[in-house]
Design an enzyme around this catalytic site. Sequence first.
Site, PDB file in Angstrom:
ATOM      1  N   HIS A  40       7.241  11.501  52.655  1.00 34.10           N
ATOM      2  CA  HIS A  40       7.470  11.183  54.079  1.00 34.10           C
ATOM      3  C   HIS A  40       8.773  10.412  54.300  1.00 34.10           C
ATOM      4  O   HIS A  40       9.203  10.235  55.434  1.00 34.10           O
ATOM      5  CB  HIS A  40       6.306  10.358  54.641  1.00 34.10           C
ATOM      6  CG  HIS A  40       5.004  11.101  54.681  1.00 34.10           C
ATOM      7  ND1 HIS A  40       4.863  12.311  55.332  1.00 34.10           N
ATOM      8  CD2 HIS A  40       3.780  10.816  54.165  1.00 34.10           C
ATOM      9  CE1 HIS A  40       3.604  12.736  55.204  1.00 34.10           C
ATOM     10  NE2 HIS A  40       2.936  11.856  54.491  1.00 34.10           N
ATOM     11  N   ASP A  75      -4.723  15.353  48.426  1.00 35.10           N
ATOM     12  CA  ASP A  75      -5.545  14.950  49.573  1.00 35.10           C
ATOM     13  C   ASP A  75      -6.014  16.141  50.412  1.00 35.10           C
ATOM     14  O   ASP A  75      -6.657  15.957  51.443  1.00 35.10           O
ATOM     15  CB  ASP A  75      -4.813  13.912  50.442  1.00 35.10           C
ATOM     16  CG  ASP A  75      -3.334  14.193  50.602  1.00 35.10           C
ATOM     17  OD1 ASP A  75      -2.891  15.292  50.234  1.00 35.10           O
ATOM     18  OD2 ASP A  75      -2.617  13.307  51.108  1.00 35.10           O
ATOM     19  N   ASP A  83       0.557  18.900  49.406  1.00 32.44           N
ATOM     20  CA  ASP A  83      -0.138  17.730  49.962  1.00 32.44           C
ATOM     21  C   ASP A  83      -0.717  18.115  51.333  1.00 32.44           C
ATOM     22  O   ASP A  83      -0.178  18.976  52.018  1.00 32.44           O
ATOM     23  CB  ASP A  83       0.888  16.594  50.124  1.00 32.44           C
ATOM     24  CG  ASP A  83       0.262  15.258  50.494  1.00 32.44           C
ATOM     25  OD1 ASP A  83       0.096  14.408  49.602  1.00 32.44           O
ATOM     26  OD2 ASP A  83      -0.048  15.055  51.697  1.00 32.44           O
ATOM     27  N   HIS A  87      -0.615  16.556  53.985  1.00 32.97           N
ATOM     28  CA  HIS A  87       0.310  16.149  55.052  1.00 32.97           C
ATOM     29  C   HIS A  87       1.650  16.869  54.904  1.00 32.97           C
ATOM     30  O   HIS A  87       2.088  17.137  53.779  1.00 32.97           O
ATOM     31  CB  HIS A  87       0.556  14.632  54.995  1.00 32.97           C
ATOM     32  CG  HIS A  87      -0.690  13.812  55.087  1.00 32.97           C
ATOM     33  ND1 HIS A  87      -1.324  13.287  53.965  1.00 32.97           N
ATOM     34  CD2 HIS A  87      -1.440  13.447  56.150  1.00 32.97           C
ATOM     35  CE1 HIS A  87      -2.406  12.621  54.354  1.00 32.97           C
ATOM     36  NE2 HIS A  87      -2.501  12.708  55.673  1.00 32.97           N
TER      37      HIS A  87
HETATM   38 ZN    ZN Z   1      -0.789  13.224  51.927  1.00 32.01          ZN
END
Ligand code: ZN
Length: 308
Positions: free
Chosen positions: A124, A244, A161, A163
């Site tokens: 991120h 995740d 991931d 996200h």
């Molecule tokens: Zn994540």
Amino acid sequence: MSTLIIHHDDCLRHDPGPRHPEQVRRLAAVMGGLKSLRGLEYLPAPLAGREQLDRVHDTRYQAWLDEMEPVEGRVPLNEADTLVNAGSVAASARGAGGLCFAIEQLLAGNAPNAFVATRPPGHHSGTDFSMGFCLYNNVAVGARHAQSSDGIERVAVLDFDVHHGNGTQQIFENDPSVLFISSHQMPLYPGSGHPEETGVGNILNLPLAPGSDSASFRASWSRKALPALAAFAPDLVLISAGFDGHQRDPLGQLQLLDADFEWITREIMAVADDCADGRVASILEGGYDLEGLATATRAHVAALQAAT
Ligand SMILES: [Zn+2]
């Protein structure tokens, strides 16, 4: 030759707090999961050097991180849940440095592939911002380090991931020498990762609806991501390995199983064998259920090891 596992105890010093999902115990879970795999080679992660970090991150951002790190307690950065305490910046520098070191080992022919077991995650973070528990963007630092080496021009960064890897996308969106592919749940933090975000034709975003299972995940990768990867024909493949998307994970609603992480790893390895001499370096991103993190990481690393 054995799969390399790169790790460092400095990564245990970063502690965002007792109720934070990105907890210190994640690393023990990962290392515990790997214990039953035989023949892995464990090496310590060096700190990323200034030259390595400068290829991705603004010097002012690096100085700001250093200044924000407190002697005691913890301090939030630009988001309430992205925190630093004494040792956090070094922990992050072990991730970035560990991946650079892993890549050097692959390019020297000392190992066929590698997994970097460090925290905090990195995908991120952008050129000049921290975000989503991330300080340095490890995978981006690794990609630029690889490109500074002889014979490595085209690098693929694959991110499964749950996200979207918005920081990695921001860093590479104008650079056709790096292909970035991300599958992620949408809607979900950080809110980016729409299919219309294509960079200069080098970004491929594959959103998955909440509740998506193995079938949709595998279909997305089989129909779009893996053909795009093969067409790009990278000299090196890097993986932002977030676990995740596991069905046990508390932060996402995907329903992936350990077998899916093994499958995607094998599929990536098969393409890497064709174009990149099998050179794959993977680094830990998310994964917040300790049991799911342990078993999914083991499945991922077992697939790397099976390719050696
Ligand atoms: Zn994540």
